[in-house]
Scaffold this motif. Sequence first.
Motif, PDB file in Angstrom:
ATOM      1  N   GLU A 235      46.472  38.412  17.850  1.00 55.52           N
ATOM      2  CA  GLU A 235      46.817  38.474  16.433  1.00 55.52           C
ATOM      3  C   GLU A 235      47.111  39.904  16.004  1.00 55.52           C
ATOM      4  OE1 GLU A 235      44.911  36.029  12.858  1.00 55.52           O
ATOM      5  OE2 GLU A 235      43.665  37.758  13.392  1.00 55.52           O
ATOM      6  N   ARG A 236      46.473  40.871  16.648  1.00 53.83           N
ATOM      7  CA  ARG A 236      46.670  42.280  16.326  1.00 53.83           C
ATOM      8  C   ARG A 236      47.719  42.949  17.198  1.00 53.83           C
ATOM      9  NH1 ARG A 236      42.266  40.532  14.465  1.00 53.83           N
ATOM     10  NH2 ARG A 236      41.009  41.565  12.874  1.00 53.83           N
ATOM     11  N   GLY A 237      48.406  42.152  18.014  1.00 55.97           N
ATOM     12  CA  GLY A 237      49.466  42.694  18.851  1.00 55.97           C
ATOM     13  C   GLY A 237      48.969  43.464  20.052  1.00 55.97           C
ATOM     14  N   LEU A 238      47.715  43.239  20.462  1.00 57.95           N
ATOM     15  CA  LEU A 238      47.142  43.950  21.602  1.00 57.95           C
ATOM     16  C   LEU A 238      47.236  43.077  22.853  1.00 57.95           C
ATOM     17  CD1 LEU A 238      43.951  45.432  19.912  1.00 57.95           C
ATOM     18  CD2 LEU A 238      46.112  46.591  20.380  1.00 57.95           C
ATOM     19  N   PRO A 239      47.744  43.598  23.953  1.00 54.73           N
ATOM     20  CA  PRO A 239      47.865  42.812  25.187  1.00 54.73           C
ATOM     21  C   PRO A 239      46.494  42.364  25.694  1.00 54.73           C
ATOM     22  CG  PRO A 239      49.128  44.857  25.328  1.00 54.73           C
ATOM     23  CD  PRO A 239      48.268  44.970  24.111  1.00 54.73           C
ATOM     24  N   VAL A 240      46.433  41.159  26.211  1.00 56.18           N
ATOM     25  CA  VAL A 240      45.168  40.629  26.703  1.00 56.18           C
ATOM     26  C   VAL A 240      45.441  39.659  27.843  1.00 56.18           C
ATOM     27  CG1 VAL A 240      45.191  38.788  24.957  1.00 56.18           C
ATOM     28  CG2 VAL A 240      43.031  39.445  26.028  1.00 56.18           C
ATOM     29  N   ARG A 241      44.539  39.653  28.802  1.00 57.60           N
ATOM     30  CA  ARG A 241      44.573  38.666  29.891  1.00 57.60           C
ATOM     31  C   ARG A 241      43.236  37.950  29.917  1.00 57.60           C
ATOM     32  NH1 ARG A 241      47.944  42.670  32.539  1.00 57.60           N
ATOM     33  NH2 ARG A 241      49.850  41.712  33.342  1.00 57.60           N
ATOM     34  N   MET A 242      43.276  36.673  29.663  1.00 56.11           N
ATOM     35  CA  MET A 242      42.075  35.844  29.640  1.00 56.11           C
ATOM     36  C   MET A 242      41.944  35.137  30.983  1.00 56.11           C
ATOM     37  SD  MET A 242      39.455  34.409  28.285  1.00 56.11           S
ATOM     38  CE  MET A 242      38.536  32.876  28.108  1.00 56.11           C
ATOM     39  N   LEU A 243      40.843  35.398  31.695  1.00 48.36           N
ATOM     40  CA  LEU A 243      40.668  34.854  33.043  1.00 48.36           C
ATOM     41  C   LEU A 243      39.694  33.687  33.100  1.00 48.36           C
ATOM     42  CD1 LEU A 243      40.624  38.190  35.082  1.00 48.36           C
ATOM     43  CD2 LEU A 243      42.567  36.741  34.456  1.00 48.36           C
ATOM     44  N   GLY A 244      39.035  33.359  31.989  1.00 45.77           N
ATOM     45  CA  GLY A 244      38.264  32.123  31.931  1.00 45.77           C
ATOM     46  C   GLY A 244      36.845  32.222  32.444  1.00 45.77           C
ATOM     47  N   GLY A 245      36.305  31.042  32.803  1.00 43.00           N
ATOM     48  CA  GLY A 245      34.888  30.922  33.114  1.00 43.00           C
ATOM     49  C   GLY A 245      34.548  31.146  34.575  1.00 43.00           C
ATOM     50  N   ALA A 246      33.300  31.590  34.788  1.00 43.11           N
ATOM     51  CA  ALA A 246      32.683  31.699  36.119  1.00 43.11           C
ATOM     52  C   ALA A 246      33.603  32.373  37.132  1.00 43.11           C
ATOM     53  CB  ALA A 246      32.271  30.312  36.613  1.00 43.11           C
ATOM     54  N   LEU A 247      34.100  33.545  36.796  1.00 40.35           N
ATOM     55  CA  LEU A 247      35.012  34.243  37.705  1.00 40.35           C
ATOM     56  C   LEU A 247      34.210  34.921  38.815  1.00 40.35           C
ATOM     57  CD1 LEU A 247      38.124  34.677  37.713  1.00 40.35           C
ATOM     58  CD2 LEU A 247      37.670  36.977  36.851  1.00 40.35           C
ATOM     59  N   PRO A 248      34.546  34.665  40.077  1.00 42.92           N
ATOM     60  CA  PRO A 248      33.822  35.320  41.179  1.00 42.92           C
ATOM     61  C   PRO A 248      33.969  36.842  41.114  1.00 42.92           C
ATOM     62  CG  PRO A 248      35.140  33.477  41.983  1.00 42.92           C
ATOM     63  CD  PRO A 248      35.548  33.704  40.561  1.00 42.92           C
ATOM     64  N   VAL A 249      32.996  37.538  41.666  1.00 46.98           N
ATOM     65  CA  VAL A 249      32.994  39.001  41.622  1.00 46.98           C
ATOM     66  C   VAL A 249      34.271  39.571  42.213  1.00 46.98           C
ATOM     67  CG1 VAL A 249      31.881  41.066  42.522  1.00 46.98           C
ATOM     68  CG2 VAL A 249      30.483  39.192  41.653  1.00 46.98           C
ATOM     69  N   GLU A 250      34.674  39.050  43.372  1.00 46.21           N
ATOM     70  CA  GLU A 250      35.868  39.599  44.031  1.00 46.21           C
ATOM     71  C   GLU A 250      37.122  39.381  43.192  1.00 46.21           C
ATOM     72  OE1 GLU A 250      34.828  35.597  46.018  1.00 46.21           O
ATOM     73  OE2 GLU A 250      33.797  37.396  45.274  1.00 46.21           O
ATOM     74  N   SER A 251      37.137  38.316  42.396  1.00 46.21           N
ATOM     75  CA  SER A 251      38.298  38.057  41.538  1.00 46.21           C
ATOM     76  C   SER A 251      38.330  39.004  40.345  1.00 46.21           C
ATOM     77  CB  SER A 251      38.271  36.604  41.048  1.00 46.21           C
ATOM     78  OG  SER A 251      38.336  35.708  42.146  1.00 46.21           O
ATOM     79  N   VAL A 252      37.167  39.313  39.795  1.00 50.92           N
ATOM     80  CA  VAL A 252      37.103  40.305  38.714  1.00 50.92           C
ATOM     81  C   VAL A 252      37.627  41.641  39.219  1.00 50.92           C
ATOM     82  CG1 VAL A 252      35.590  41.589  37.165  1.00 50.92           C
ATOM     83  CG2 VAL A 252      35.141  39.173  37.607  1.00 50.92           C
ATOM     84  N   VAL A 253      37.163  42.054  40.377  1.00 56.51           N
ATOM     85  CA  VAL A 253      37.574  43.336  40.954  1.00 56.51           C
ATOM     86  C   VAL A 253      39.078  43.348  41.224  1.00 56.51           C
ATOM     87  CG1 VAL A 253      37.335  44.837  42.978  1.00 56.51           C
ATOM     88  CG2 VAL A 253      35.302  43.803  41.935  1.00 56.51           C
TER      89      VAL A 253
END
Length: 333
Positions: A235-253
């Motif tokens: 809504e404020r024009g700021l880029p965002v990436r939503m990756l959802g629930g229970a993301l494994p550690v290696e995926s966050v990294v």
Amino acid sequence: MSRGDGDGRHDEYPRRGGLTTGEVARRLGVAPTTIRSWDRRYGIGPDAHTGGRHRRWTAADVARLERMCALTATGLPPAEAARTALGDAPPDAAPHTPAALPQPSPLPRGRSRAGSGMRLGDVRQESKGIARAALRLDAAALDELLLAAIADHGLVTAWTEVIMPTLQATGRKWESSGEKYVEVEHFLSWHVSGALRRSSPPVAADGPGTTTVLACVPGENHTLPLEVLAAALAERGLPVRMLGGALPVESVVAAVRRTGPAAVGLWAQSRTTASRPLAQHVAAMEWGVRGARRRPAVLTLGPGWAGQTVAGLPHPSGLAEALAVVESVVSGR
């Protein structure tokens, strides 16, 4: 978006003639089409026309309909609820007297139980309608009321003062009723998620150092708070990436390495899922060309981090504060 056949003002009533169907719908948290259907099928509509073809609802009419809403919220079939509501009407009621119309409340807030023991506390009036629609599993009314709340108040206020209190009340109702009302909580959460998506603009294009990555920590599936943060950032024009629930550690990294974000929000609902080592590891990650390496600002989000926050990492207490932190980080890059 259609809001019924009223004039769109929540807290004002016509000086004479009664309420329109749209105004009654917003007041009680019922879709106008549902009210008209109940009128045709069960005869629980206004007792008389007040001029023209538009029907007006008096205080006695609204009281009967409110009684029916409360009964259907407990699971009673609509036909039986209508018979009970019509039978409850006092014989000496004066439904056609304009002086009997309900008057506007001097305050927009009030303690409410939504007709089925759901304790809402001191909340905006819209919460009552949303709670009733959720208890009846009325998808059409719930969508209309959620979208109206967001349009009327803005996303942050609608979430903080209307939607979140209703979600919390639903959760308390579920916890105090054994296995009852689980379907209501899931139903409400699903429709809130849909309303957030429909109300938010397309995500802004991003570049290195401008985006925010949002993810639930491993083992955490409560995504709704992150969904509202993602919608508010968009809504404020700021880029965002939503990756959802229970993301494994290696995926966050991997996501941080691939996107080079300005900020990373890690949500933990429970203390058992909040991971200090994960937050510290992400905060220490670097990206960018050699000689101009950067690190993301890591926000520890949610009640799970209480008592185990990480030194130097912001722990916003709510949506508005989280937005302020992200905006500050992005503008400083």
